[in-house]
Scaffold this motif. Structure first.
Motif, PDB file in Angstrom:
ATOM      1  N   SER A 160      12.368  -0.577 -16.588  1.00  0.00           N
ATOM      2  CA  SER A 160      13.213  -1.861 -16.603  1.00  0.00           C
ATOM      3  C   SER A 160      13.152  -2.116 -15.106  1.00  0.00           C
ATOM      4  N   ALA A 164      18.551  -4.400 -14.091  1.00  0.00           N
ATOM      5  CA  ALA A 164      18.037  -4.642 -15.658  1.00  0.00           C
ATOM      6  C   ALA A 164      19.212  -5.416 -16.529  1.00  0.00           C
ATOM      7  N   GLN A 180      10.649  -5.973 -25.760  1.00  0.00           N
ATOM      8  CA  GLN A 180      12.022  -6.008 -24.677  1.00  0.00           C
ATOM      9  C   GLN A 180      13.222  -5.905 -25.444  1.00  0.00           C
TER      10      GLN A 180
END
Length: 269
Positions: A160, A164, A180
């Motif tokens: 990440s 994040a 993602q």
């Protein structure tokens, strides 16, 4: 140690030269014990950690080390582990590492412009680079590659951004970005992460120096440990291994003096 690692390097360079998701509570874990490392040993254990169940493997800004489970003996150390071709690009920082099938997965970045993010694969026995690496897209790793966590059951490795808002899932087969996973809440200053019992646990150097649990399928985030460490302490990588003392989660942090590192061992509350 992201962004603060040069302080430890400066303090010790002279030594080198001379020689199923559940409702979460932040009280799910309690500290069982702590080991402290100092000076050169601290430097070489100051960034990330993983295990194969027989040894600890530590990372620091430039290198890797293999250590007995009692923490007393370094069996193998590679002071400069970053491959030459990455050094030539300006890469100068190793993050939190992971172990899978006799190999170490090692995140490498240029710790300033964050233009070149890689996950390089090393032989765990020798700490030598295997020649296998994966370039991670800067479009989703905009501030480098602070950590990597392998998830064999799902066939991914994750990383990440430092701050994040999503998990990036990459194929274990070819290192390509698969998807993602948006997070239910932002995770600040993520320093390390590992898969444990199907969930991803991440160490945050945010205000509470916390450990967060993330469901890799839904992106749900919950807080499972607020360590209570001081603001000047820097939380680093973490790893899971059940030990006779009842501990199972083990988290690194750099002490405020910047020349010692704690390896804190936590058990379920």
């Amino acid at each position: 140690m992201r962004r603060l690692s040069l302080a430890v390097v400066a303090a010790t360079t002279s030594l080198i030269l001379g020689t199923t998701t559940t409702t979460a509570s932040a009280a799910e874990w309690r500290q069982v014990s702590n080991q402290s490392f100092h000076l050169l040993t601290a430097l070489q254990r100051s960034q990330g950690v993983t295990t194969d169940g027989q040894y600890w493997y530590f990372s620091w800004q430039f290198g890797l080390s293999k250590v007995t489970l009692d923490g007393e003996s370094t069996l193998t150390s590679k002071t400069l582990a970053i491959p030459a071709e990455f050094l030539a690009q300006g890469d100068n920082h190793i993050g939190d590492i992971d172990y899978y099938q006799s190999r170490l997965y090692v995140p490498i970045e240029d710790g300033s412009a964050y233009q070149h993010g890689h996950v390089a694969v090393f032989d765990a026995a020798t700490l030598e680079y295997t020649g296998i690496s994966y370039d991670l897209p800067q479009s989703v790793q905009r501030d480098g590659v602070p950590w990597v966590a392998v998830d064999p059951a799902r066939g991914y490795f994750y990383s990440s951004e430092y701050n994040a808002t999503a998990l990036n899932a990459y194929s274990l087969t070819d290192g390509q970005l698969v998807k993602q996973i948006p997070l239910s809440q932002p995770m600040p200053k993520v320093q390390g992460a590992k898969i444990y019992q199907g969930q991803l646990y991440a160490s945050s150097n945010g205000p509470t120096k916390s450990v967060l649990r993330i469901d890799p399928d839904s992106g749900s985030v919950s807080d499972v440990l607020d360590s209570g460490l001081s603001e000047d302490t820097e939380t680093e990588g973490l790893v899971f291994l059940s030990r006779p003392d009842g501990s199972a989660m083990h988290v690194l942090d750099v002490a405020p003096n910047r020349i010692s590192v704690n390896f804190r061992h936590y058990g379920p509350s």
